[in-house]
Motif scaffolding. Structure first.
Motif, mmCIF file in Angstrom:
data_model
loop_
_atom_site.group_PDB
_atom_site.id
_atom_site.type_symbol
_atom_site.label_atom_id
_atom_site.label_comp_id
_atom_site.label_asym_id
_atom_site.label_seq_id
_atom_site.Cartn_x
_atom_site.Cartn_y
_atom_site.Cartn_z
ATOM 1 N N VAL A 91 22.807 78.015 30.582
ATOM 2 C CA VAL A 91 23.306 76.715 30.141
ATOM 3 C C VAL A 91 24.092 76.933 28.849
ATOM 4 O O VAL A 91 23.520 77.295 27.828
ATOM 5 N N PRO A 92 25.410 76.749 28.876
ATOM 6 C CA PRO A 92 26.222 77.022 27.685
ATOM 7 C C PRO A 92 26.071 75.934 26.623
ATOM 8 O O PRO A 92 25.713 74.784 26.923
ATOM 9 N N GLU A 93 26.379 76.314 25.397
ATOM 10 C CA GLU A 93 26.305 75.397 24.262
ATOM 11 C C GLU A 93 27.213 74.191 24.467
ATOM 12 O O GLU A 93 26.884 73.073 24.057
ATOM 13 N N GLU A 94 28.347 74.399 25.126
ATOM 14 C CA GLU A 94 29.287 73.290 25.319
ATOM 15 C C GLU A 94 28.738 72.242 26.282
ATOM 16 O O GLU A 94 29.154 71.089 26.259
ATOM 17 N N ALA A 95 27.779 72.636 27.111
ATOM 18 C CA ALA A 95 27.154 71.681 28.028
ATOM 19 C C ALA A 95 25.971 70.976 27.374
ATOM 20 O O ALA A 95 25.835 69.754 27.453
ATOM 21 N N VAL A 96 25.118 71.745 26.723
ATOM 22 C CA VAL A 96 23.934 71.204 26.031
ATOM 23 C C VAL A 96 23.810 71.913 24.688
ATOM 24 O O VAL A 96 23.632 73.128 24.650
ATOM 25 N N THR A 97 23.925 71.173 23.622
ATOM 26 C CA THR A 97 23.801 71.777 22.296
ATOM 27 C C THR A 97 22.354 72.194 22.049
ATOM 28 O O THR A 97 21.424 71.721 22.718
ATOM 29 N N LEU A 98 22.182 73.080 21.064
ATOM 30 C CA LEU A 98 20.827 73.462 20.686
ATOM 31 C C LEU A 98 20.001 72.233 20.302
ATOM 32 O O LEU A 98 18.826 72.117 20.658
ATOM 33 N N GLU A 99 20.625 71.333 19.552
ATOM 34 C CA GLU A 99 19.927 70.134 19.108
ATOM 35 C C GLU A 99 19.467 69.294 20.301
ATOM 36 O O GLU A 99 18.341 68.785 20.319
ATOM 37 N N ALA A 100 20.340 69.164 21.311
ATOM 38 C CA ALA A 100 19.977 68.388 22.502
ATOM 39 C C ALA A 100 18.890 69.088 23.311
ATOM 40 O O ALA A 100 17.999 68.442 23.874
ATOM 41 N N ALA A 101 18.957 70.406 23.357
ATOM 42 C CA ALA A 101 17.941 71.167 24.076
ATOM 43 C C ALA A 101 16.570 70.968 23.449
ATOM 44 O O ALA A 101 15.564 70.778 24.154
ATOM 45 N N VAL A 102 16.522 70.979 22.104
ATOM 46 C CA VAL A 102 15.248 70.803 21.410
ATOM 47 C C VAL A 102 14.749 69.366 21.530
ATOM 48 O O VAL A 102 13.559 69.116 21.753
ATOM 49 N N ALA A 103 15.644 68.405 21.395
ATOM 50 C CA ALA A 103 15.242 66.998 21.457
ATOM 51 C C ALA A 103 14.746 66.602 22.843
ATOM 52 O O ALA A 103 13.809 65.812 22.985
ATOM 53 N N SER A 104 15.374 67.145 23.883
ATOM 54 C CA SER A 104 15.026 66.758 25.254
ATOM 55 C C SER A 104 13.949 67.645 25.881
ATOM 56 O O SER A 104 13.296 67.259 26.837
ATOM 57 N N TYR A 105 13.784 68.857 25.335
ATOM 58 C CA TYR A 105 12.875 69.863 25.898
ATOM 59 C C TYR A 105 13.237 70.207 27.347
ATOM 60 O O TYR A 105 12.365 70.419 28.195
ATOM 61 N N LEU A 106 14.543 70.270 27.600
ATOM 62 C CA LEU A 106 15.007 70.664 28.926
ATOM 63 C C LEU A 106 14.384 71.985 29.376
ATOM 64 O O LEU A 106 13.973 72.130 30.536
ATOM 65 N N PHE A 107 14.324 72.950 28.467
ATOM 66 C CA PHE A 107 13.846 74.280 28.852
ATOM 67 C C PHE A 107 12.331 74.406 28.766
ATOM 68 O O PHE A 107 11.765 75.400 29.212
ATOM 69 N N ASN A 108 11.677 73.412 28.173
ATOM 70 C CA ASN A 108 10.216 73.402 28.152
ATOM 71 C C ASN A 108 9.718 72.673 29.395
ATOM 72 O O ASN A 108 8.850 71.808 29.338
#
Length: 455
Positions: free
Chosen positions: A297-314
């Motif tokens: 998942v590239p940064e341009e699709a999901v920012t680090l901030e969005a990844a942490v806030a949403s817990y997509l990868f958790n």
């Protein structure tokens, strides 16, 4: 024919579930510090998530909460006496110690231990090491109880090997399976173990600037040695420092693997290319040429901030019998447009086995910084090992109903930080745990039970 299964052991949320904001580097924990919690809702949300997995055909088990407040910790720190004397005094003099002693963070069993399946070990036993969790007081007090609980459930030494936790020092900081992923062609086949740490590479100055890493390379290598894993079975990867500073305190906040699939963010690893090459090489040798299936998942699709806030990868990535996979995500993923579009377009529409996304409501856990993947410890067991388990921990309709009734009877629906000084809460918690150990057929595993037996 023997059938090897991956079983998710979810932690039951404890009666003292609260929002004290104790976890350094965990942005959600800090952001929600001081809020009023709802232990009953938290426990029921966790149980509903487990029951949904069972109904979908995935094997599911439970791990009991720990004894809280931890009076042993408070006694060790000089606060002697009964809860009626100790808790109000600590709440007045040193509330941060009270919060630590009442922490229900053991619900996140991804941190409980590192587990290696028997298929990968030299003695063909399942190897287990409880995490020392030495980076935070409120987590470090979990280790001894984790070891007792695992030994109670996995007691047959013919099938299970229990190792001591690593020395509780910064050199060997270990936070369990949240930084460990096993990749394979299928759960019953040989696997490759990805250990992720936060140590800087020796020839670089790549280190986080704001948050301290919680897993060391020394710990990862020691765990691999304890479990008898060879160089061809292991890959050691440095977590990206920018991810740690963005609130990725464990690798499972930025990466999840299952079978041959590795779903990860562009900033998950400091040297992404080297990590992928090593995994491909190891899988080719260990898993009969099974190719790695990276889902980036590239940064341009999901920012680090969005990844942490949403817990997509958790999220949980679960295998179905037909080879497809289900991704279980927290409800917060639906609230972020970039995350939800990525799930629909990149994951479901991509060339990978992920064919279904399921949304689960675990808001009470999420506010403390733990999503679906934090709540479970993955244990791969063959049929003989499953038969050798002690206790009533495999979730079915009857156990789900018993646990739901137990929660509704014992848990409060409102808890403030001030309530933690209430001795009555301590007595309620012990009564609940006493009933739970009987319900789960665990025997005496808690300090108050062992002291009572010794007396």
């Amino acid at each position: 024919m023997d059938k090897t299964l991956e079983i998710n052991f979810d932690g039951l949320v404890g009666p003292t579930h609260n929002y004290a904001g104790l976890a350094q580097g965990n942005l959600a924990s800090k952001r929600h510090a001081g809020l009023i919690s709802n232990p009953r809702e938290a426990a029921l949300q966790g149980l509903e998530k487990m029951k949904a997995s069972v109904d979908a055909g995935f094997p599911q088990a439970v791990l009991p909460p720990q004894q809280r407040p931890d009076m042993g910790l408070l006694h060790c720190l000089g606060y002697r006496g009964a809860p009626e004397e100790v808790l109000p005094r600590v709440g007045s003099e040193a509330p941060e110690l009270l919060y630590a002693a009442c922490s229900a963070a053991a619900m996140w069993t991804a941190n409980a231990a590192t587990i290696t399946p028997s298929r990968d070990t030299l003695d063909s036993r399942v190897h287990m090491t409880p995490a020392n969790m030495q980076s935070a007081l409120h987590r470090s007090i979990e280790t001894a109880q984790t070891a007792r609980t695992l030994r109670a459930i996995f007691s047959d030494e013919r099938h299970f090997a229990h190792h001591p936790a690593l020395p509780a020092t910064p050199w060997f900081s270990d936070e369990g399976a949240a930084n460990h992923t096993r990749l394979c062609a299928q759960h019953g086949g040989p696997g490759v173990h990805l250990f992720v740490h936060g140590d800087s590479a020796p020839d670089t100055l790549a280190a986080p600037k704001h948050h301290r890493p919680r897993q060391t390379l020394r710990a990862c290598r020691a765990l691999a040695r304890q479990h008898g894993l060879s160089d061809q079975q292991t890959v050691f990867a440095q977590q990206h420092p920018e991810a740690i500073d963005a609130g990725v305190f464990h690798n499972d906040v930025i990466c999840v693997g299952n079978g041959p699939v590795l779903l990860y963010h562009e900033r998950a690893f400091f040297d992404e290319r080297a990590v992928l090459e090593a995994l491909r090489d190891r899988l080719a040798v260990r898993a009969d040429g099974q190719p790695l299936i990276p889902v980036r998942v590239p940064e341009e699709a999901v920012t680090l901030e969005a990844a942490v806030a949403s817990y997509l990868f958790n999220s949980q990535l679960l295998s179905r019998e037909d080879g497809s996979m289900t991704l279980v995500v927290p409800g917060e993923c639906e609230s972020d447009e970039s995350v939800w579009m990525t799930i629909q377009n990149l994951l479901l529409g991509g060339n990978n086995p992920i064919s279904e996304v399921v949304v689960r409501d675990v808001k009470q856990s999420m506010r403390n910084g733990g999503g679906p993947a934090c709540l479970r410890l993955r244990v791969v067991l063959n049929e003989a090992e499953r038969q050798a388990m002690s206790a009533r921990v495999m979730l079915d309709d009857a156990l789900y109903q018993d646990l739901t009734t137990w929660v509704e009877r014992h848990y409060r629906d409102r808890l403030t930080l001030e309530d933690l000084a209430d001795p009555q809460l301590a007595h309620e918690s012990l009564a609940a745990l006493d009933e739970l150990t009987a319900l789960l057929k665990l025997g005496s595993i808690y300090p108050f039970q062992l002291e009572r037996g010794a007396g």
